[in-house]
Scaffold this motif. Sequence first.
Motif, PDB file in Angstrom:
ATOM      1  N   GLY A   8       0.860  -1.183   0.000  1.00  0.00           N
ATOM      2  CA  GLY A   8       0.000   0.000   0.000  1.00  0.00           C
ATOM      3  C   GLY A   8       0.890   1.225   0.000  1.00  0.00           C
ATOM      4  N   CYS A   9       0.591   2.173  -0.928  1.00  0.00           N
ATOM      5  CA  CYS A   9       1.477   3.351  -1.023  1.00  0.00           C
ATOM      6  C   CYS A   9       0.667   4.632  -0.953  1.00  0.00           C
ATOM      7  N   GLY A  10      -0.505   4.579  -0.268  1.00  0.00           N
ATOM      8  CA  GLY A  10      -1.334   5.777  -0.125  1.00  0.00           C
ATOM      9  C   GLY A  10      -0.782   6.714   0.933  1.00  0.00           C
ATOM     10  N   THR A  11      -1.688   7.443   1.597  1.00  0.00           N
ATOM     11  CA  THR A  11      -1.300   8.437   2.609  1.00  0.00           C
ATOM     12  C   THR A  11      -0.228   7.884   3.548  1.00  0.00           C
ATOM     13  N   MET A  12      -0.462   6.693   4.082  1.00  0.00           N
ATOM     14  CA  MET A  12       0.452   6.156   5.097  1.00  0.00           C
ATOM     15  C   MET A  12       1.602   5.346   4.495  1.00  0.00           C
ATOM     16  N   GLY A  13       1.305   4.551   3.461  1.00  0.00           N
ATOM     17  CA  GLY A  13       2.307   3.619   2.936  1.00  0.00           C
ATOM     18  C   GLY A  13       3.582   4.308   2.498  1.00  0.00           C
ATOM     19  N   GLY A  31       2.006  -0.927  -4.878  1.00  0.00           N
ATOM     20  CA  GLY A  31       0.836  -0.093  -5.163  1.00  0.00           C
ATOM     21  C   GLY A  31      -0.055  -0.820  -6.153  1.00  0.00           C
ATOM     22  N   VAL A  32      -1.372  -0.491  -6.143  1.00  0.00           N
ATOM     23  CA  VAL A  32      -2.302  -1.290  -6.949  1.00  0.00           C
ATOM     24  C   VAL A  32      -2.191  -1.052  -8.451  1.00  0.00           C
ATOM     25  N   ASN A  33      -1.830   0.172  -8.862  1.00  0.00           N
ATOM     26  CA  ASN A  33      -1.677   0.438 -10.299  1.00  0.00           C
ATOM     27  C   ASN A  33      -0.713   1.611 -10.503  1.00  0.00           C
ATOM     28  N   LYS A  35      -1.170   4.651 -11.512  1.00  0.00           N
ATOM     29  CA  LYS A  35      -1.658   5.938 -10.973  1.00  0.00           C
ATOM     30  C   LYS A  35      -1.356   6.015  -9.463  1.00  0.00           C
ATOM     31  N   ASP A  36      -1.599   4.884  -8.786  1.00  0.00           N
ATOM     32  CA  ASP A  36      -1.333   4.783  -7.343  1.00  0.00           C
ATOM     33  C   ASP A  36       0.160   5.074  -7.075  1.00  0.00           C
ATOM     34  N   LEU A  37       1.018   4.476  -7.891  1.00  0.00           N
ATOM     35  CA  LEU A  37       2.471   4.676  -7.702  1.00  0.00           C
ATOM     36  C   LEU A  37       2.889   6.109  -8.028  1.00  0.00           C
ATOM     37  N   VAL A  88      -0.412  -1.868   4.646  1.00  0.00           N
ATOM     38  CA  VAL A  88      -0.939  -0.503   4.805  1.00  0.00           C
ATOM     39  C   VAL A  88      -2.043  -0.269   3.769  1.00  0.00           C
ATOM     40  N   ILE A  89      -2.944  -1.229   3.645  1.00  0.00           N
ATOM     41  CA  ILE A  89      -4.029  -1.119   2.663  1.00  0.00           C
ATOM     42  C   ILE A  89      -5.283  -0.599   3.387  1.00  0.00           C
ATOM     43  N   PRO A  90      -6.367  -0.292   2.653  1.00  0.00           N
ATOM     44  CA  PRO A  90      -7.525   0.351   3.305  1.00  0.00           C
ATOM     45  C   PRO A  90      -8.061  -0.405   4.536  1.00  0.00           C
ATOM     46  N   GLU A  91      -8.718   0.369   5.400  1.00  0.00           N
ATOM     47  CA  GLU A  91      -9.225  -0.154   6.694  1.00  0.00           C
ATOM     48  C   GLU A  91     -10.527  -0.938   6.468  1.00  0.00           C
ATOM     49  N   VAL A  92     -10.431  -2.003   5.698  1.00  0.00           N
ATOM     50  CA  VAL A  92     -11.588  -2.857   5.421  1.00  0.00           C
ATOM     51  C   VAL A  92     -11.185  -4.258   5.865  1.00  0.00           C
ATOM     52  N   LEU A  95     -10.777  -7.101   3.314  1.00  0.00           N
ATOM     53  CA  LEU A  95      -9.656  -6.843   2.392  1.00  0.00           C
ATOM     54  C   LEU A  95      -8.321  -7.216   3.059  1.00  0.00           C
ATOM     55  N   LYS A  96      -8.191  -6.845   4.302  1.00  0.00           N
ATOM     56  CA  LYS A  96      -6.942  -7.129   5.032  1.00  0.00           C
ATOM     57  C   LYS A  96      -6.788  -8.642   5.210  1.00  0.00           C
ATOM     58  N   LYS A  97      -7.902  -9.310   5.622  1.00  0.00           N
ATOM     59  CA  LYS A  97      -7.833 -10.765   5.838  1.00  0.00           C
ATOM     60  C   LYS A  97      -7.461 -11.492   4.549  1.00  0.00           C
ATOM     61  N   SER A 115       0.483  -5.078  10.600  1.00  0.00           N
ATOM     62  CA  SER A 115      -0.579  -4.261  10.000  1.00  0.00           C
ATOM     63  C   SER A 115      -0.554  -2.863  10.590  1.00  0.00           C
ATOM     64  N   ASN A 116      -0.812  -1.879   9.714  1.00  0.00           N
ATOM     65  CA  ASN A 116      -0.912  -0.492  10.176  1.00  0.00           C
ATOM     66  C   ASN A 116      -2.363  -0.112  10.491  1.00  0.00           C
ATOM     67  N   THR A 117      -3.207  -1.105  10.762  1.00  0.00           N
ATOM     68  CA  THR A 117      -4.611  -0.803  11.069  1.00  0.00           C
ATOM     69  C   THR A 117      -4.734   0.317  12.104  1.00  0.00           C
ATOM     70  N   SER A 118      -5.779   1.135  11.932  1.00  0.00           N
ATOM     71  CA  SER A 118      -5.992   2.234  12.888  1.00  0.00           C
ATOM     72  C   SER A 118      -6.617   1.751  14.181  1.00  0.00           C
ATOM     73  N   GLY A 119      -7.220   0.548  14.161  1.00  0.00           N
ATOM     74  CA  GLY A 119      -7.881   0.156  15.413  1.00  0.00           C
ATOM     75  C   GLY A 119      -8.424  -1.253  15.492  1.00  0.00           C
ATOM     76  N   HIS A 139       1.082   0.365  14.518  1.00  0.00           N
ATOM     77  CA  HIS A 139       0.225   1.486  14.125  1.00  0.00           C
ATOM     78  C   HIS A 139       1.007   2.793  14.114  1.00  0.00           C
ATOM     79  N   PHE A 140       1.347   3.235  12.890  1.00  0.00           N
ATOM     80  CA  PHE A 140       2.036   4.522  12.701  1.00  0.00           C
ATOM     81  C   PHE A 140       0.993   5.639  12.682  1.00  0.00           C
ATOM     82  N   TRP A 141       1.454   6.855  12.896  1.00  0.00           N
ATOM     83  CA  TRP A 141       0.574   8.037  12.902  1.00  0.00           C
ATOM     84  C   TRP A 141       0.886   8.940  11.716  1.00  0.00           C
ATOM     85  N   ASN A 142      -0.146   9.583  11.199  1.00  0.00           N
ATOM     86  CA  ASN A 142      -0.010  10.457  10.029  1.00  0.00           C
ATOM     87  C   ASN A 142       0.438  11.868  10.434  1.00  0.00           C
ATOM     88  N   PRO A 143       1.434  12.457   9.813  1.00  0.00           N
ATOM     89  CA  PRO A 143       2.317  11.939   8.776  1.00  0.00           C
ATOM     90  C   PRO A 143       3.430  11.057   9.371  1.00  0.00           C
TER      91      PRO A 143
HETATM   92  N1  LIG Z   1      -4.654   8.135   6.901  1.00  0.00           N
HETATM   93  C1  LIG Z   1      -4.373   8.139   8.182  1.00  0.00           C
HETATM   94  O1  LIG Z   1      -4.361   9.192   8.828  1.00  0.00           O
HETATM   95  C2  LIG Z   1      -4.016   6.850   8.897  1.00  0.00           C
HETATM   96  C3  LIG Z   1      -3.301   6.920  10.105  1.00  0.00           C
HETATM   97  C4  LIG Z   1      -2.935   5.730  10.745  1.00  0.00           C
HETATM   98  C5  LIG Z   1      -3.317   4.504  10.203  1.00  0.00           C
HETATM   99  N2  LIG Z   1      -4.024   4.473   9.029  1.00  0.00           N
HETATM  100  C6  LIG Z   1      -4.371   3.135   8.487  1.00  0.00           C
HETATM  101  O2  LIG Z   1      -3.441   2.824   7.438  1.00  0.00           O
HETATM  102  C7  LIG Z   1      -4.094   2.022   6.457  1.00  0.00           C
HETATM  103  C8  LIG Z   1      -3.995   2.710   5.115  1.00  0.00           C
HETATM  104  O3  LIG Z   1      -4.598   3.989   5.201  1.00  0.00           O
HETATM  105  P1  LIG Z   1      -4.259   5.161   4.168  1.00  0.00           P
HETATM  106  O4  LIG Z   1      -4.825   6.390   4.757  1.00  0.00           O
HETATM  107  O5  LIG Z   1      -2.822   5.129   3.774  1.00  0.00           O
HETATM  108  O6  LIG Z   1      -5.171   4.702   2.924  1.00  0.00           O
HETATM  109  P2  LIG Z   1      -5.066   5.196   1.411  1.00  0.00           P
HETATM  110  O7  LIG Z   1      -6.422   5.007   0.837  1.00  0.00           O
HETATM  111  O8  LIG Z   1      -4.428   6.524   1.306  1.00  0.00           O
HETATM  112  O9  LIG Z   1      -4.064   4.130   0.740  1.00  0.00           O
HETATM  113  C9  LIG Z   1      -4.361   2.776   0.672  1.00  0.00           C
HETATM  114  C10 LIG Z   1      -3.418   2.120  -0.321  1.00  0.00           C
HETATM  115  O10 LIG Z   1      -3.696   0.718  -0.271  1.00  0.00           O
HETATM  116  C11 LIG Z   1      -3.538   0.163  -1.573  1.00  0.00           C
HETATM  117  N3  LIG Z   1      -4.820  -0.469  -1.934  1.00  0.00           N
HETATM  118  C12 LIG Z   1      -5.997   0.143  -2.235  1.00  0.00           C
HETATM  119  N4  LIG Z   1      -6.942  -0.781  -2.496  1.00  0.00           N
HETATM  120  C13 LIG Z   1      -6.349  -1.985  -2.357  1.00  0.00           C
HETATM  121  C14 LIG Z   1      -6.791  -3.326  -2.517  1.00  0.00           C
HETATM  122  N5  LIG Z   1      -8.035  -3.595  -2.870  1.00  0.00           N
HETATM  123  N6  LIG Z   1      -5.883  -4.323  -2.295  1.00  0.00           N
HETATM  124  C15 LIG Z   1      -4.614  -4.054  -1.946  1.00  0.00           C
HETATM  125  N7  LIG Z   1      -4.133  -2.808  -1.796  1.00  0.00           N
HETATM  126  C16 LIG Z   1      -4.992  -1.793  -1.998  1.00  0.00           C
HETATM  127  C17 LIG Z   1      -3.154   1.307  -2.485  1.00  0.00           C
HETATM  128  O11 LIG Z   1      -1.751   1.311  -2.623  1.00  0.00           O
HETATM  129  C18 LIG Z   1      -3.628   2.530  -1.777  1.00  0.00           C
HETATM  130  O12 LIG Z   1      -2.859   3.649  -2.138  1.00  0.00           O
HETATM  131  C19 LIG Z   1      -5.519   1.820   6.954  1.00  0.00           C
HETATM  132  O13 LIG Z   1      -5.582   0.635   7.670  1.00  0.00           O
HETATM  133  C20 LIG Z   1      -5.730   3.025   7.850  1.00  0.00           C
HETATM  134  O14 LIG Z   1      -6.755   2.819   8.811  1.00  0.00           O
HETATM  135  C21 LIG Z   1      -4.363   5.608   8.352  1.00  0.00           C
END
Ligand SMILES: NC(=O)c1ccc[n+]([C@@H]2O[C@H](COP(=O)([O-])OP(=O)(O)OC[C@H]3O[C@@H](n4cnc5c(N)ncnc54)[C@H](O)[C@@H]3O)[C@@H](O)[C@H]2O)c1
Length: 316
Positions: A8-13, A31-33, A35-37, A88-92, A95-97, A115-119, A139-143
């Motif tokens: 996962g390379c979004g906000t946290m990755g 990253g998934v595609n 655009k994501d990268l 570090v993928i979405p908090e679903v 999806l994580k499992k 896992s970087n799950t928020s909770g 569990h890391f904190w943003n940023p």
């Molecule tokens: N944003 C925050 O402030 C924050 C802080 C602490 C923890 N977290 C946790 O970190 C995790 C990621 O959050 P985020 O904010 O970086 O999310 P995000 O949406 O910014 O990024 C998620 C990334 O996961 C990947 N992804 C998306 N769909 C996917 C799929 N179906 N399968 C595999 N990979 C997929 C992609 O690389 C995407 O960029 C979550 O568990 C979130 O709860 C977020």
Amino acid sequence: MEKISILGCGTMGHSIALSAAWAGQAVKVYGVNDKDLENAAKGLRSKLKVMAENGLFNEAEAKRIKEHIHFSTSLAEVVEGATLIIEVIPEVLELKKEMYKKLEGMVGEEVVIASNTSGFKPSLLAEEMDHPNRFVVTHFWNPAHLIPLVEVVKGARTDEATVERAMNVLTAMNKKPILLNKELPGFIGNRLQYALFREAQALLDSGAATKEDIDAAVTYSIGRRLPITGPLMTADMGGLDVFSAISNYLFEDLSKAERSGEVLTKLVEEQKLGDKNGEGFYKWGSDISEKINAEREQTLIYFLKNDMKLNGEDGK
Ligand SMILES: NC(=O)c1ccc[n+]([C@@H]2O[C@H](COP(=O)([O-])OP(=O)(O)OC[C@H]3O[C@@H](n4cnc5c(N)ncnc54)[C@H](O)[C@@H]3O)[C@@H](O)[C@H]2O)c1
């Protein structure tokens, strides 16, 4: 040294990857595609620029850090050779499992999966794993590249060795890991943050004060002290008799809401989601967003430099 892969390379990755690379560790990031990268690469460039401009390192070091991060859309390529994977993928939950199931088919059982799950509780996340002993929450904190805290949470079936490896890798990343004695939803930081957020919403919904004044009541008072003393040490300094007496009449009046408040619920229904789409509690033009984000980053860098000085590192 562990070989780290980040899924996962979004906000946290990408910002966790930056933390590892800044500490001198090579990391592979999934990253998934494309655009994501691209978004991740853009985020990385701008973070490195701000860090260099604020004196955390020079341009040559910024280049070296960037070279330590290898992005790919191939999960197989990213996890190959990894000894510790941070998800570090979405908090679903599902999806994580699913991801852990896939990973267990791809890597040996000695590889740590964090896992970087928020909770979510780690026992819940790992309930369908073949080898839950290698699973742990980090569990890391943003940023993540500027905030030192990482909460480490073990599940009922997590090995001590897994916890130790996670703590070691986080220490090597110059983070401040804390290990919880027991797992509970939201861990520590989010439980404290959301207790404050619940009360702030209740105050707003009741019309007790404007949103600006509720925010000011935090940033100009308790917010000024919290970087130095946490809530328990603050109470010690104020006098426990005083804090106990106030707790005894005030707690019963505090919000016990079990859901988001009225104002927040309405904003979300109207898709007013905050900074990311222009309006939330506040209006967010691009100029105001840039200004506030820059101010926040600069202040976080100031704190980080102080930490580095205290630790005897070069924080100039
Ligand atoms: N944003 C925050 O402030 C924050 C802080 C602490 C923890 N977290 C946790 O970190 C995790 C990621 O959050 P985020 O904010 O970086 O999310 P995000 O949406 O910014 O990024 C998620 C990334 O996961 C990947 N992804 C998306 N769909 C996917 C799929 N179906 N399968 C595999 N990979 C997929 C992609 O690389 C995407 O960029 C979550 O568990 C979130 O709860 C977020």
